[in-house]
Write an enzyme that holds these catalytic residues in place. Structure first.
Site, PDB file in Angstrom:
ATOM      1  N   HIS A 110      98.521 -27.134 -27.150  1.00  0.00           N
ATOM      2  CA  HIS A 110      99.317 -28.362 -27.240  1.00  0.00           C
ATOM      3  C   HIS A 110      99.253 -28.980 -28.636  1.00  0.00           C
ATOM      4  CE1 HIS A 110     101.065 -29.382 -23.287  1.00  0.00           C
ATOM      5  NE2 HIS A 110     100.162 -28.521 -22.838  1.00  0.00           N
ATOM      6  N   HIS A 150     105.089 -17.818 -22.581  1.00  0.00           N
ATOM      7  CA  HIS A 150     106.545 -17.709 -22.702  1.00  0.00           C
ATOM      8  C   HIS A 150     106.985 -18.536 -23.904  1.00  0.00           C
ATOM      9  CE1 HIS A 150     110.387 -19.975 -21.878  1.00  0.00           C
ATOM     10  NE2 HIS A 150     110.840 -18.741 -21.887  1.00  0.00           N
TER      11      HIS A 150
END
Length: 307
Positions: free
Chosen positions: A152, A111
């Protein structure tokens, strides 16, 4: 209103939508369907948008990427819970939001959203206020450390020019936001999330939003390429559908974006394009000890420092 020209924000968002959907279509081999929509005269919200959706592709079972630019007479409750002084304010909002549901259970769902909202408080001589929001997060069905670290790291790199504090702050915000309180469970491995943001000034806050949006393909596509051809069977597919149920629960019960869209009279078909095409629920489903499914819960659906 500010040093930000709304047409500049709109141009960036439309370009971002086009770049992302073009890249995803290249990977999948199937084009996106494009739906231009316009709110009808007399509706609560006015404005327009472009919904791009790919369904039943080779790599993606459903991939939706929507742009919207709307104006309304009154901010909905979901937008004023942290800003009570803006209750009743007229507003203008625009953004790009995407959710991609892959076919292969070894490819994570993703998302991403970037948005801007401007509001004019009720009262005489009130100055309009403007802020930005956005972020991206990853929801694996089967966990791989290298995928989580890569995702990340790209998120961190995209925020580094705007201060070393931004990634740890926005990572924590993401972990707290994408949490299913009724399940006491993280939705996925997180990423970054920010909202109501203007602390760098409008120009730099906009630049930060752009950097996050521009880094999306770098964060996600290498993972897709690494996992999309992995062999899987009925067991993995069954677990994928079960975990998709959690995605549905979060979006309908907790997500502020979904609530904002529905409460403000947004376009329901576009708002709910984030739903997976198939999902399942089963009662108190057990996980076999030592299994990859158990590992997802113990090692990935927990708050961890990945970089």
């Amino acid at each position: 209103m500010s040093s930000i020209d709304l047409s500049t924000v709109r141009t960036f968002l439309l370009g971002l939508q086009e770049r992302i959907t073009h890249a995803i279509a290249e990977v999948d081999g199937q084009p996106f369907m494009t739906d231009h929509w316009q709110k009808e005269p007399g509706e609560t919200l006015q404005g327009n948008g472009i919904t791009k959706i790919l369904e039943q592709g080779r790599v993606f079972e459903r991939a939706g990427c929507g742009f919207s630019h709307v104006r309304g007479p009154r901010l909905p409750p979901s937008a004023t819970q942290h800003r009570p002084e803006l209750a009743g304010a007229a507003f203008e909002a625009m953004g790009v939001s995407l959710v991609f549901h892959p076919r292969n259970p070894y490819v994570p769902t993703v998302h991403m959203n970037v948005r801007m909202l401007a509001a004019t408080p009720v009262g005489e001589n009130c100055e309009p206020v403007c802020w930005f929001g956005g972020g991206m997060d990853l929801t694996p069905f089967y966990g791989f450390d290298e995928d989580a670290v890569h995702f990340h790291q790209v998120c961190k790199d995209s925020l580094k020019p705007f201060g070393d504090d931004k990634y740890p702050r926005f990572k924590q915000w993401c972990d707290e936001y994408f949490y299913l309180k009724h399940r006491q469970e993280q939705r996925g491995i997180g990423g970054v999330f920010f909202d109501d943001f203007q602390e760098l000034g409008l120009a730099q806050s906009f630049a930060m939003m752009q950097s996050v949006g521009d880094s999306f393909l770098q964060a996600y596509l290498p993972i897709v390429e690494r996992r999309k051809d992995s062999l899987f069977g009925e067991r993995e597919r069954d677990f994928q559908l079960y975990r998709r149920g959690r995605y549905v629960e979060f979006n309908l019960v907790w997500d502020r974006g979904t609530h904002f869209g529905l409460q403000s009279g947004g376009r329901t078909e576009s708002i709910l394009m984030s739903m997976p095409p198939l999902a399942s629920w089963s009662y108190q489903r057990p996980n076999e000890a030592g299994s990859p499914e158990e590992r997802l819960y113990k090692e990935f659906l927990v708050r961890r420092d990945w970089v």
